[in-house]
Motif scaffolding. Sequence first.
Motif, PDB file in Angstrom:
ATOM      1  N   SER A   1     -22.830  28.189 -32.446  1.00 23.45           N
ATOM      2  CA  SER A   1     -23.332  26.824 -32.573  1.00 23.45           C
ATOM      3  C   SER A   1     -23.568  26.222 -31.197  1.00 23.45           C
ATOM      4  CB  SER A   1     -22.330  25.976 -33.357  1.00 23.45           C
ATOM      5  OG  SER A   1     -21.056  26.041 -32.781  1.00 23.45           O
ATOM      6  N   LEU A   2     -24.440  25.228 -31.156  1.00 21.28           N
ATOM      7  CA  LEU A   2     -24.699  24.531 -29.894  1.00 21.28           C
ATOM      8  C   LEU A   2     -23.565  23.543 -29.643  1.00 21.28           C
ATOM      9  CD1 LEU A   2     -28.535  23.873 -30.177  1.00 21.28           C
ATOM     10  CD2 LEU A   2     -27.385  25.529 -28.718  1.00 21.28           C
ATOM     11  N   LEU A   3     -22.878  23.739 -28.543  1.00 19.41           N
ATOM     12  CA  LEU A   3     -21.712  22.920 -28.217  1.00 19.41           C
ATOM     13  C   LEU A   3     -22.092  21.860 -27.184  1.00 19.41           C
ATOM     14  CD1 LEU A   3     -19.371  25.996 -27.795  1.00 19.41           C
ATOM     15  CD2 LEU A   3     -19.608  24.599 -29.832  1.00 19.41           C
ATOM     16  N   ILE A   4     -21.378  20.743 -27.182  1.00 18.28           N
ATOM     17  CA  ILE A   4     -21.657  19.684 -26.208  1.00 18.28           C
ATOM     18  C   ILE A   4     -21.135  20.130 -24.848  1.00 18.28           C
ATOM     19  CG2 ILE A   4     -21.268  17.270 -25.587  1.00 18.28           C
ATOM     20  CD1 ILE A   4     -20.850  16.739 -28.610  1.00 18.28           C
ATOM     21  N   GLU A   5     -22.051  20.302 -23.898  1.00 18.66           N
ATOM     22  CA  GLU A   5     -21.714  20.949 -22.632  1.00 18.66           C
ATOM     23  C   GLU A   5     -20.615  20.217 -21.872  1.00 18.66           C
ATOM     24  OE1 GLU A   5     -24.090  23.351 -19.279  1.00 18.66           O
ATOM     25  OE2 GLU A   5     -24.887  21.382 -19.721  1.00 18.66           O
ATOM     26  N   LYS A   6     -20.643  18.884 -21.886  1.00 18.22           N
ATOM     27  CA  LYS A   6     -19.636  18.141 -21.111  1.00 18.22           C
ATOM     28  C   LYS A   6     -18.221  18.406 -21.637  1.00 18.22           C
ATOM     29  CE  LYS A   6     -19.548  13.761 -23.663  1.00 18.22           C
ATOM     30  NZ  LYS A   6     -19.673  12.300 -23.566  1.00 18.22           N
ATOM     31  N   ASN A   7     -18.120  18.796 -22.908  1.00 17.90           N
ATOM     32  CA  ASN A   7     -16.807  19.093 -23.488  1.00 17.90           C
ATOM     33  C   ASN A   7     -16.200  20.369 -22.928  1.00 17.90           C
ATOM     34  OD1 ASN A   7     -16.909  16.856 -25.124  1.00 17.90           O
ATOM     35  ND2 ASN A   7     -17.507  17.949 -26.969  1.00 17.90           N
TER      36      ASN A   7
ATOM     37  N   GLY B   1     -10.970  27.750 -32.506  1.00 18.70           N
ATOM     38  CA  GLY B   1     -12.410  27.785 -32.784  1.00 18.70           C
ATOM     39  C   GLY B   1     -13.164  26.820 -31.901  1.00 18.70           C
ATOM     40  N   ALA B   2     -14.228  27.320 -31.278  1.00 13.17           N
ATOM     41  CA  ALA B   2     -15.048  26.459 -30.417  1.00 13.17           C
ATOM     42  C   ALA B   2     -15.664  25.314 -31.207  1.00 13.17           C
ATOM     43  CB  ALA B   2     -16.153  27.297 -29.751  1.00 13.17           C
ATOM     44  N   ASP B   3     -16.042  25.583 -32.467  1.00 14.91           N
ATOM     45  CA  ASP B   3     -16.618  24.523 -33.296  1.00 14.91           C
ATOM     46  C   ASP B   3     -15.596  23.417 -33.560  1.00 14.91           C
ATOM     47  OD1 ASP B   3     -15.189  26.421 -34.726  1.00 14.91           O
ATOM     48  OD2 ASP B   3     -16.651  26.652 -36.339  1.00 14.91           O
ATOM     49  N   ILE B   4     -14.315  23.781 -33.691  1.00 17.85           N
ATOM     50  CA  ILE B   4     -13.266  22.791 -33.958  1.00 17.85           C
ATOM     51  C   ILE B   4     -12.874  22.049 -32.683  1.00 17.85           C
ATOM     52  CG2 ILE B   4     -10.953  22.441 -34.918  1.00 17.85           C
ATOM     53  CD1 ILE B   4     -13.191  23.556 -36.860  1.00 17.85           C
ATOM     54  N   LEU B   5     -12.749  22.782 -31.586  1.00 14.89           N
ATOM     55  CA  LEU B   5     -12.421  22.137 -30.311  1.00 14.89           C
ATOM     56  C   LEU B   5     -13.511  21.140 -29.910  1.00 14.89           C
ATOM     57  CD1 LEU B   5     -10.543  21.861 -27.888  1.00 14.89           C
ATOM     58  CD2 LEU B   5     -11.698  23.816 -26.840  1.00 14.89           C
ATOM     59  N   ASN B   6     -14.754  21.470 -30.196  1.00 20.17           N
ATOM     60  CA  ASN B   6     -15.866  20.562 -29.910  1.00 20.17           C
ATOM     61  C   ASN B   6     -15.672  19.224 -30.632  1.00 20.17           C
ATOM     62  OD1 ASN B   6     -18.317  20.134 -28.520  1.00 20.17           O
ATOM     63  ND2 ASN B   6     -19.501  20.555 -30.359  1.00 20.17           N
ATOM     64  N   GLN B   7     -15.200  19.295 -31.882  1.00 21.66           N
ATOM     65  CA  GLN B   7     -14.939  18.073 -32.644  1.00 21.66           C
ATOM     66  C   GLN B   7     -13.758  17.299 -32.052  1.00 21.66           C
ATOM     67  OE1 GLN B   7     -16.877  16.966 -35.412  1.00 21.66           O
ATOM     68  NE2 GLN B   7     -18.151  18.587 -34.531  1.00 21.66           N
ATOM     69  N   ALA B   8     -12.715  18.013 -31.649  1.00 18.13           N
ATOM     70  CA  ALA B   8     -11.538  17.357 -31.072  1.00 18.13           C
ATOM     71  C   ALA B   8     -11.889  16.634 -29.780  1.00 18.13           C
ATOM     72  CB  ALA B   8     -10.435  18.379 -30.824  1.00 18.13           C
TER      73      ALA B   8
END
Length: 622
Positions: free
Chosen positions: A478-484, A513-520
């Motif tokens: 998935s595309l993750l928010i880079e600043k995160n 999970g990168a998808d979960i950390l992105n949300q956190a």
Amino acid sequence: MNYKYIPLSSIKKIYKINKISFLTRLELISQILRLNILYSIQLAGSGHLGSSLSALDIFLCCSEYLKNKKGNFFSSKGHDVPALYNVMAIYKKLDFKKIHMLRKLNGIPGHPDIRTKNILFNTGSLGMGISKINGLSFANMFSKEKEKNIVILGDGELQEGQNWEAFMFLQNNKNISPLIIVDSNKIQSDTWVNKVKNYSKLKNKIKSFNLNFKEINGHNKSQIFRSIESHFKKNNGATIILANTIKGKGFSFTEASNFNKLMNFYPFHSGSLPENLYEKATEEILNKIHKFCKLKKISPPIIKNYKLVKKKTNLKSLNLVESYSKELSKFVKKNKKAIVLDADLTKDAGSSEVMLKLPKQFIEFGIAEQDMVSFGSGLAAKKFLPIFHSFSCFLSTRSQEQIFNFCSENRKGIFLGALSGLIPSGPGHSHQMIRDIPIIGSMPNMIMLEIYSRQMISQFFNYQKKIKKSLFVKLNNSLLIEKNFKSLKLPKLGNLLKVISTEKSEKIIICQGADILNQALKIKNQIINMKNTSLYSAVWLNNLNKKEILNLNKKKVLVFQSSTNFGSFGSFLSDKILSNGCKLKKFKAVSIENLPECGQNDEVLDYHKLSSSKMLKEIKNF
């Protein structure tokens, strides 16, 4: 953006025109559905356009033939489901409204699923279709129930060994007569089939099993229909029809026949079109429809518009696969004993840079994961480092026994499992890999980890040299928010990744999970403002240092994981906590129970209580 489609009311009118033959009607319907297939994929933002367009005419003829007969047809490959849904909708097998809801929650999934009305089998995991239709036909024979059963395969799909096991069954069981149609569009996921595993003499192979064989034009409705009719009239064992088709048929710029076979990739296997190409495709197909109607002296269908407003974002996204591909290429260039192996997913699993720049250190196996892993065992026996690539849903399952055997030989290899996690959720549960931790994490001589940032990928290739065991790397596409993710570094083996850490924290939040950390990280400021709360992420998934475990003593531990609730990181962590004598004030793991839902990423994360808003609520209540 305005997306165009032709409504069911207009299509029904075409069926009421008496002055045209059923083949003429099918030709017009075929053109109309090409517009509607494109429409469905554009609204979804993803889907498989090329194979949907190549299989459409086969689906139409199967539906037309079975219209008033008892029987079944299904697609084994499943990528072509946008075409399947659109055909089902005009034959009253699916509510037409559903074509607006491809890959949406409570809509229709990205690969066939039996929870959808009139879908008989779950497909998308390749190579199973012939075996399923054999079982279905055998059940019919046993129950003395007469049904006409048809399965559609992809030509690349024939690389899966299960197909040939199923052919052997048919060789010895002439009392069942399934019809097997191969959508031979000559291109698989990444490239041209004959570049990967050439089976140009398929006719001879099929005849060696003493099965019936026929080759036709897969876009000629007359040939398709008559071939289906002929098979069921004779009813003398299974028939395999090789239907020669064109991937992307219907739009001049997507048709594979217009591409040079020396190219590395066919560009329209999956994904929606850019807006300029969508407008070009729409104009082209509508002109064809109007010309056809004028020639046949019938009224053209009504066109409807659907306006989709896309959310604008100024945030830069991080594609981990692209970053991994570049770092892998750098590593392989410096290490001549590193050999990259791929299972028909070079672009999506990150081996494309090596394929293009270092072809001597690259081997393409196609859709044959078991062969790939066992081949790698031979390489490792001679002190080469095999680096395996596929989607985690296929690598960890289809070749599970081969990976176990590899590990039992105490070999060193790197297994890259792409598309690992709950999202992207559009393809559906056959591709959402939430089970790889219990499957792979239990392997002997195997260390499992997940990588979250460009920096961690670069560090991994250096760090892995210190580790003698094999490594399975989970990579989220998935595309993750880079600043995160910019500042995240690879922790030492067995350590948790510290993201937000305060002294003497009572509440410990751990994300897997990168998808979960992105949300956190979207609620990072709220977490910082909470008293005595720290945020960690799990990198090493089946290996934790005792010191890290003991640091959790007398704490409240809340785990959010992009995994099944059974046997995943939370289970592993809780076992380590208990076996080390730690006493926690509270422990909870928020996981995915049962099948993961299909839909847009945000709505699926929210459904499974793993969106940033649901996580924040859980953290406050914990």
